[in-house]
Every structure is written in structure tokens, then in C-alpha cells.
Design an enzyme around this catalytic site. Structure first.
Site, PDB file in Angstrom:
ATOM      1  N   CYS A 127       0.823  -1.208   0.000  1.00  0.00           N
ATOM      2  CA  CYS A 127       0.000   0.000   0.000  1.00  0.00           C
ATOM      3  C   CYS A 127       0.864   1.269   0.000  1.00  0.00           C
ATOM      4  O   CYS A 127       1.429   1.621  -1.019  1.00  0.00           O
ATOM      5  CB  CYS A 127      -0.979  -0.020   1.170  1.00  0.00           C
ATOM      6  SG  CYS A 127      -2.370   1.104   0.950  1.00  0.00           S
TER       7      CYS A 127
ATOM      8  N   HIS B 241      -3.976  -4.987   0.169  1.00  0.00           N
ATOM      9  CA  HIS B 241      -3.677  -5.527   1.493  1.00  0.00           C
ATOM     10  C   HIS B 241      -3.777  -7.052   1.492  1.00  0.00           C
ATOM     11  O   HIS B 241      -4.857  -7.605   1.706  1.00  0.00           O
ATOM     12  CB  HIS B 241      -4.639  -4.950   2.531  1.00  0.00           C
ATOM     13  CG  HIS B 241      -4.441  -3.496   2.816  1.00  0.00           C
ATOM     14  ND1 HIS B 241      -4.070  -3.017   4.053  1.00  0.00           N
ATOM     15  CD2 HIS B 241      -4.537  -2.417   2.012  1.00  0.00           C
ATOM     16  CE1 HIS B 241      -3.956  -1.696   4.001  1.00  0.00           C
ATOM     17  NE2 HIS B 241      -4.240  -1.310   2.770  1.00  0.00           N
TER      18      HIS B 241
ATOM     19  N   GLU C 254      -2.793  -9.203   3.642  1.00  0.00           N
ATOM     20  CA  GLU C 254      -2.913  -9.876   4.931  1.00  0.00           C
ATOM     21  C   GLU C 254      -4.359 -10.311   5.216  1.00  0.00           C
ATOM     22  O   GLU C 254      -4.622 -11.038   6.171  1.00  0.00           O
ATOM     23  CB  GLU C 254      -2.395  -8.988   6.067  1.00  0.00           C
ATOM     24  CG  GLU C 254      -3.285  -7.833   6.456  1.00  0.00           C
ATOM     25  CD  GLU C 254      -3.297  -6.716   5.434  1.00  0.00           C
ATOM     26  OE1 GLU C 254      -4.295  -5.980   5.379  1.00  0.00           O
ATOM     27  OE2 GLU C 254      -2.307  -6.583   4.680  1.00  0.00           O
TER      28      GLU C 254
END
Length: 380
Positions: free
Chosen positions: A264, A354, A356
Site C-alpha cells: 500500500c 492488502h 494480509e
């Protein structure tokens, strides 16, 4: 921002955009006033992770899903120690949360942390307005002493803009800390915290990585003091054009040829370190359902996003930089925005979204494995 935690629910509230459009509803969370950049998030779930994502610092988040708060708030899912959004906008808040992990309602949590919100407005109309005219400054006002419309609009227009905002140091850790590897330790990674989410070092720890999380003010010397096998640059808020210090640190990492991964804001930092510019998107990408193509495999992923700025790099050809050739590795299929960069002559890559998956799909979890492969290759 001024807040009070009493009197929400039926208390009148007003949302004022900087172009003069006004929405009237009811207070949700804390009562008072707040200002920020109005953005919309398209996720139907994951509101707790959104609220606690440091990347949302100084943003007023409009939820496009009509029902919010259904599963309440728990103590396991926050991505940081506090709520970071400047304000919260929902249409129909849940009256009674229902989930076996729920500890309290969302409006109670917002009130306890002093987050001013508004409910009962037409969020679809507000979202369409932001899509047509772009993200803009906004204010939410609630309570018995609401100022007149002219005063509210003047206060909104005096609020700082997101363009030119240098915010990462405001949300990052002040002291370095370590997230230990799960099981056998295989690698050490220095992670520069520009607004890191808690799940990110956890995903690395699951792969045998000991993660040393460093403040946003870390120097190249600080990074290499932990003797890292790899270096990570996190997500975070603000305008990447202001991030001269992280750019300089990243260039130092590139010069040494240490495996590097950015997410990001880290992707935007890599773009700047390589000599590309950045620019502000009209209304940004936010939510957990954005389609991105990995050009290295051709695979299309459904991904989680939160960014209002992007890297300005050529999509269809490799670019020669002082650190070797670089190509755009990922692209958003909605609007062709650059979603990833990959160096061809050094072990470095980044993505704009993102991986994760907190909250969101798990399509991009392989990127952490790709980072591990870079470190394995360097060690070999």
C-alpha cells in the site's frame, strides 16, 4: 474534534460536504463534531478491521453496505490499539448485535473512543455524489447546539486537505518492538511502520519470520542494526509525496540489494524511490472486493484496498531505473490503476492492496510466500 459520549441514538446530526451538500440524520457513536476526508468503503463486512486500520487516519468513512454493526465488536479483530477513522457514516445501524464473540455494540465502542458518527442518511446517494465529484472534506455535527449551515460549511472548508498531508509518523509506533516467529525462526525482517496493521507481521511470523517493527522515523542504520534478511515497508495514511524520509531509507535498502517488500503506502514509496511520481485518485479504492490481475501469472484476485493515491508508472513496458529494470506486476481491472511493482534485476516488489486479508479475501496470501522465496534465494 469535540466529542461527548452521551445522548446519541435519537440526537439530531448533520453531515456537511465541502461543496455545500448536506445530509441530515441521527448521531451514531459519540456526539460532537469531527472533520476529515469523506471516502466510501464497499465492504459488506470487516468494519472492525476498517475502523482500526491506521491508513484511515483523518478520513470519514461512509459504509456502502446498508446494515452495519450486526456482529458487534470483539477484542480479537482490531488491527491496532484504537479506532483511527475521523468519523463514521452508516445507513441502518444494528439495533441488537448478534455474534458469539461480540463483547459490546459498535455504537458503544465508537462512543467510548470518542468517534463522532451519523446514521439514518441515504448512504447510496452520498456514495454516488462522491463518485461523481470525488473525495472531499466533510464535517459531522451533532448535539443540541448545532451551528447554522453557513458556519458548518465554513468550518469544513477550513479543515486540512489530504493532499500534502504527512501523517505516517502520527500513527506509527514510537518504540521498536519484535513479533517473534511462530515455530522455528527462519528469517529476520525489519518492518518500517508507516501505519502497519497487526495482521501483517502476524502473517510473516506464521512463515517463520521474526519481525522487528521500527518507527516511521527509522534510518537506514536502524534498519540494518537488526541484521535483516529482508526489509518491509507497511501501509499507512497521507500523501506519499510528503514521505521523503521513507523514500531515502528505501533507496538505501535498494542499493544494498536486500530483499524488499512493500504494501500500500509501501508500494507508493517504492514507486517514488524508483523515480516515478504519485497522484491522488478521484475517490480511491476502499473495500474488500476489488479485482486485481497479477500480470506475472495472469491470475485475477479479489483483494482488500484502502488507498487514495497511486503510482504513475507505464503499464505496458519495463522502465530502466538507477536500481535496474522495473515493471508493473499488478493492475486494477476496474480502472487500470497500478497495483504492484516488481524489479527485474533486484529482489524487490510491492503491491498497492492488502494481502494480509484482515478483513477480506485470502487470494493474495501468496505474496508473503513470494517474499520468503526472495529471502531464500538471497541466502542461497
Amino acid at each position: 474534534m469535540t466529542t461527548s459520549t452521551r445522548g446519541a441514538g435519537k440526537t439530531p446530526a448533520v453531515l456537511v460536504l465541502e461543496d455545500g451538500r448536506i445530509f441530515r440524520g441521527r448521531a451514531y457513536g459519540a456526539v460532537g463534531s469531527t472533520f476529515g476526508e469523506a471516502v466510501f468503503s464497499t465492504g459488506m463486512t470487516g468494519y472492525q478491521e476498517t475502523l482500526t486500520d491506521p491508513s484511515y487516519h483523518r478520513q470519514v468513512v461512509v459504509m456502502t453496505a446498508p446494515h452495519v454493526g450486526n456482529t458487534g465488536v470483539n477484542d480479537e479483530d482490531p488491527e491496532s490499539k484504537r479506532i483511527w477513522v475521523a468519523g463514521y457514516v452508516v445507513r441502518d445501524p444494528a439495533r441488537v448485535p448478534s455474534n458469539w464473540r461480540s463483547r459490546r455494540s459498535l455504537d458503544e465502542e465508537l462512543a467510548a473512543q470518542g468517534v463522532v458518527g451519523i446514521s439514518g442518511i441515504d448512504t447510496r446517494a452520498l456514495t454516488r455524489h462522491l463518485r461523481e465529484r470525488g473525495a472531499m472534506r466533510v464535517g459531522i455535527f451533532s448535539g443540541n447546539a448545532l451551528p447554522d449551515e453557513g458556519t458548518m460549511l465554513a468550518e469544513v472548508r477550513q479543515a486540512p486537505e489530504m493532499k500534502g498531508a504527512d501523517l505516517s509518523a502520527e500513527v506509527a509506533t514510537q518504540e521498536a518492538y519484535v513479533v517473534p516467529a511462530v515455530g522455528e525462526k527462519k528469517f529476520t525482517v525489519a518492518a518500517v511502520d508507516l501505519g502497519i496493521k497487526g495482521m501483517t507481521p502476524h502473517r510473516m511470523a506464521e512463515r517463520g519470520i521474526e519481525v522487528h517493527v521500527l518507527p516511521a522515523t527509522a534510518t537506514v542504520e536502524d534498519v540494518y542494526a537488526v541484521n535483516p534478511d529482508g526489509v518491509f515497508f507497511s501501509n499507512g495514511p497521507g500523501d506519499p509525496a510528503t514521505a521523503d524520509r521513507p523514500v531515502s531509507v528505501m533507496q538505501g535498502v535498494l542499493e544494498r540489494g536486500t530483499p524488499l517488500f512493500g504494501i500500500c503506502f509501501g508500494n507508493q514509496i517504492l514507486g517514488r524511490a524508483l523515480g516515478f511520481g504519485t497522484y491522488k485518485l478521484k475517490y480511491g479504492h476502499r473495500g474488500i472486493n476489488q479485482p486485481v490481475q497479477d500480470r506475472t501469472t495472469g491470475k485475477v484476485e479479489v483483494t482488500a484496498h484502502n488507498h487514495g493515491f497511486a503510482v504513475d508508472a507505464p503499464l505496458d513496458e519495463a522502465t530502466v531505473t538507477p536500481y535496474g529494470r522495473v515493471e508493473v506486476s499488478h493492475v486494477c481491472l476496474n480502472d487500470n490503476v497500478v497495483e504492484g511493482l516488481q524489479l527485474l534485476d533486484r529482489p524487490a516488489f510491492s503491491v498497492q492492496y492488502h494481502p494480509e486479508a484482515a478483513a477480506g479475501p485470502h487470494d493474495a496470501a501468496y505474496l508473503f510466500d513470494r517474499f520468503v522465496s526472495l529471502m531464500e534465494g538471497q541466502r542461497a
